[in-house]
Design a protein around this motif. Structure first.
Motif, PDB file in Angstrom:
ATOM      1  N   LEU A   1      48.865  38.494  41.521  1.00 17.70           N
ATOM      2  CA  LEU A   1      47.626  37.870  41.071  1.00 17.70           C
ATOM      3  C   LEU A   1      47.691  36.346  41.113  1.00 17.70           C
ATOM      4  CD1 LEU A   1      44.795  38.227  39.843  1.00 17.70           C
ATOM      5  CD2 LEU A   1      45.884  38.281  37.587  1.00 17.70           C
ATOM      6  N   SER A   2      48.854  35.771  40.876  1.00 17.86           N
ATOM      7  CA  SER A   2      48.985  34.314  40.814  1.00 17.86           C
ATOM      8  C   SER A   2      48.546  33.627  42.100  1.00 17.86           C
ATOM      9  CB  SER A   2      50.433  33.932  40.504  1.00 17.86           C
ATOM     10  OG  SER A   2      50.897  34.564  39.341  1.00 17.86           O
TER      11      SER A   2
ATOM     12  N   LEU B   1      49.126  29.766  36.477  1.00 18.53           N
ATOM     13  CA  LEU B   1      48.314  30.489  37.450  1.00 18.53           C
ATOM     14  C   LEU B   1      48.096  31.935  37.017  1.00 18.53           C
ATOM     15  CD1 LEU B   1      49.788  29.194  40.836  1.00 18.53           C
ATOM     16  CD2 LEU B   1      47.386  29.033  40.155  1.00 18.53           C
TER      17      LEU B   1
ATOM     18  N   HIS C   1      42.684  25.707  37.597  1.00 21.74           N
ATOM     19  CA  HIS C   1      43.072  26.002  38.983  1.00 21.74           C
ATOM     20  C   HIS C   1      41.919  26.479  39.866  1.00 21.74           C
ATOM     21  CE1 HIS C   1      47.327  25.381  38.285  1.00 21.74           C
ATOM     22  NE2 HIS C   1      47.226  26.087  37.177  1.00 21.74           N
ATOM     23  N   ARG C   2      40.694  26.505  39.328  1.00 23.40           N
ATOM     24  CA  ARG C   2      39.541  26.832  40.159  1.00 23.40           C
ATOM     25  C   ARG C   2      38.298  26.334  39.433  1.00 23.40           C
ATOM     26  NH1 ARG C   2      37.543  31.765  41.808  1.00 23.40           N
ATOM     27  NH2 ARG C   2      35.575  30.729  41.437  1.00 23.40           N
TER      28      ARG C   2
ATOM     29  N   LEU D   1      40.690  35.517  33.726  1.00 25.49           N
ATOM     30  CA  LEU D   1      39.455  35.659  34.494  1.00 25.49           C
ATOM     31  C   LEU D   1      39.262  37.099  34.958  1.00 25.49           C
ATOM     32  CD1 LEU D   1      36.946  34.702  35.955  1.00 25.49           C
ATOM     33  CD2 LEU D   1      38.410  33.762  37.768  1.00 25.49           C
ATOM     34  N   PHE D   2      40.323  37.730  35.460  1.00 24.05           N
ATOM     35  CA  PHE D   2      40.151  39.085  35.992  1.00 24.05           C
ATOM     36  C   PHE D   2      39.764  40.071  34.896  1.00 24.05           C
ATOM     37  CE2 PHE D   2      41.260  43.235  37.620  1.00 24.05           C
ATOM     38  CZ  PHE D   2      40.747  43.171  38.909  1.00 24.05           C
TER      39      PHE D   2
ATOM     40  N   ASP E   1      46.409  35.065  44.367  1.00 22.16           N
ATOM     41  CA  ASP E   1      45.182  35.691  44.869  1.00 22.16           C
ATOM     42  C   ASP E   1      43.994  35.065  44.155  1.00 22.16           C
ATOM     43  OD1 ASP E   1      43.459  37.451  46.201  1.00 22.16           O
ATOM     44  OD2 ASP E   1      44.757  39.183  45.838  1.00 22.16           O
ATOM     45  N   ASP E   2      42.806  35.397  44.614  1.00 23.70           N
ATOM     46  CA  ASP E   2      41.591  34.944  43.945  1.00 23.70           C
ATOM     47  C   ASP E   2      41.029  36.103  43.133  1.00 23.70           C
ATOM     48  OD1 ASP E   2      38.367  34.810  44.075  1.00 23.70           O
ATOM     49  OD2 ASP E   2      39.227  32.812  43.902  1.00 23.70           O
ATOM     50  N   PRO E   3      40.922  35.978  41.826  1.00 27.57           N
ATOM     51  CA  PRO E   3      40.487  37.110  40.998  1.00 27.57           C
ATOM     52  C   PRO E   3      39.132  37.673  41.391  1.00 27.57           C
ATOM     53  CG  PRO E   3      41.433  35.398  39.618  1.00 27.57           C
ATOM     54  CD  PRO E   3      41.309  34.816  40.996  1.00 27.57           C
TER      55      PRO E   3
ATOM     56  N   GLN F   1      45.899  32.170  33.620  1.00 26.81           N
ATOM     57  CA  GLN F   1      44.478  31.879  33.788  1.00 26.81           C
ATOM     58  C   GLN F   1      43.783  32.927  34.652  1.00 26.81           C
ATOM     59  OE1 GLN F   1      43.603  27.849  34.948  1.00 26.81           O
ATOM     60  NE2 GLN F   1      44.907  26.955  33.358  1.00 26.81           N
ATOM     61  N   LYS F   2      44.453  33.355  35.718  1.00 25.03           N
ATOM     62  CA  LYS F   2      43.821  34.330  36.600  1.00 25.03           C
ATOM     63  C   LYS F   2      43.741  35.709  35.950  1.00 25.03           C
ATOM     64  CE  LYS F   2      44.773  31.944  40.926  1.00 25.03           C
ATOM     65  NZ  LYS F   2      45.215  32.069  42.327  1.00 25.03           N
TER      66      LYS F   2
END
Length: 341
Positions: free
Chosen positions: A85-86, A134, A157-158, A141-142, A88-90, A137-138
């Motif tokens: 996941l770190s 990373l 980070h996004r 979000l996911f 990738d884009d969630p 946070q991801k």
């Protein structure tokens, strides 16, 4: 327990050998699909595909292989084991999984992890110094994506999101686990995000992970929330006899172990160490009766809801992997259910 335990198989698409030579990645991927089809036929509940970006593992886009397996099966759940996941884009990950879940009639799931290999970080332009933030946070979000219709979120980070809808909308919530390598902080993170926990136990006695299972349950109790499922991922190999399983598995397992060991500073694997891990540790290698007894012991000791056997290991031939899958589904799983009953 016999009503709730699930049995899975995991593979990284390890590059197998034929006539002493590595097979092309394309053939390995086709073989993985055949392995998934057989797993469905013999009654396995789940097959997990690990994401890697190196030449000894063929699967770098697990959702594509999952889709191929899902198209040729009707029952088995297909998932990742793990999604890194770190790097990738969630949002794109959510879209891929919700699409696959729709096409497979609700059989897609994933295990989210930081990954024990780091090749994806430079490949996709991420800094290893951000390894922890990373993932944190991801993951945040996911988990919002799988629970909320509209997403409002911000991180470092996004770009931030405000009232954003993401499509396609799943017919039911996506099932996501978080992979845990064995630190209390990772256990508490899984509880914080209210996710099922998959323990990666690849060495030593499984019983040494009992404190992590207890911490997980205790933390849910303290939060006054229902405890989520607990699973274990461990390597193994099944043949008709203990001796055949050990002899079939050891050369490929040693080749994989020693290659990774050269990169990480491990000593070469000795046969005596391998046998000690088979007899007392977390290698589930042997006849159906031997492997079933060991799995049942781990399920009881940790109070598991799922056990996943990582059946591929380096250049172990495709035919031997298919035999392992056949024995796992037709012999091991029924034996374990009887033992637990």
């Amino acid at each position: 327990m016999t009503q709730t335990i699930e049995f899975g198989l995991d593979t990284f698409g390890d590059v197998t050998h034929a006539n002493g030579k590595p097979l092309p990645h394309a053939q390995v991927l086709r073989d993985v699909v055949a392995q998934g089809v057989l797993a469905d036929q013999v009654g396995v509940d789940f097959i997990g595909l690990g994401e890697h970006h190196r030449d000894d593992f063929a699967i770098s886009a697990p959702e594509m292989v999952m889709a191929a397996i899902a198209a040729r099966t009707s029952r088995i759940r297909v998932g990742t084991a793990v999604t890194v996941l770190s790097s990738d884009d969630p949002i794109r990950l959510f879209q891929r999984l919700s699409t696959l879940d729709a096409l497979s009639n609700g059989r897609a799931e994933l295990i989210l992890g930081r990954g024990s290999f780091t090749e994806s970080f430079p490949l996709f332009g991420f800094d290893l110094r951000d390894y922890e933030t990373l993932f944190e946070q991801k993951l945040d979000l996911f988990t919002r994506l799988i629970r909320d219709d509209k997403i409002s979120w911000s991180g470092s980070h996004r770009p931030a999101l405000k009232g954003q809808r993401v499509y396609p909308t799943p017919e039911r919530p996506l099932r996501a686990w978080v992979g845990v390598g064995g630190s209390p902080e990772s256990v508490i993170r899984a509880v914080h995000f209210d996710l099922p926990m998959m323990l990666a136990i690849i060495g030593g006695s499984p019983a040494r992970f009992k404190p992590f299972a207890e911490l997980y349950r205790d933390a849910f109790a303290q939060a006054d929330r229902p405890v989520q499922p607990i699973g274990v991922h461990s390597p193994g190999h099944i043949a008709d006899t203990d001796e055949a399983a050990r002899e079939n598995f050891f050369p490929g397992y040693k080749a994989m172990h020693d290659r990774i060991g050269r990169e990480r500073g491990w000593p070469a694997l000795q046969k005596a160490d391998f046998l000690r891990e088979v007899e007392h540790g977390s290698l589930y290698v042997g006849s159906p009766e031997t492997v079933a007894a060991k799995i049942a012991g781990t399920v009881k000791a940790l109070g598991l809801n799922r056990f996943q056997l990582k059946y591929s290991a380096g250049p172990v031939p495709h035919a031997a992997l298919m035999r392992t899958i056949e024995l796992y589904g037709t012999r091991v799983i029924p034996l374990v259910r009887d033992m637990l009953g």
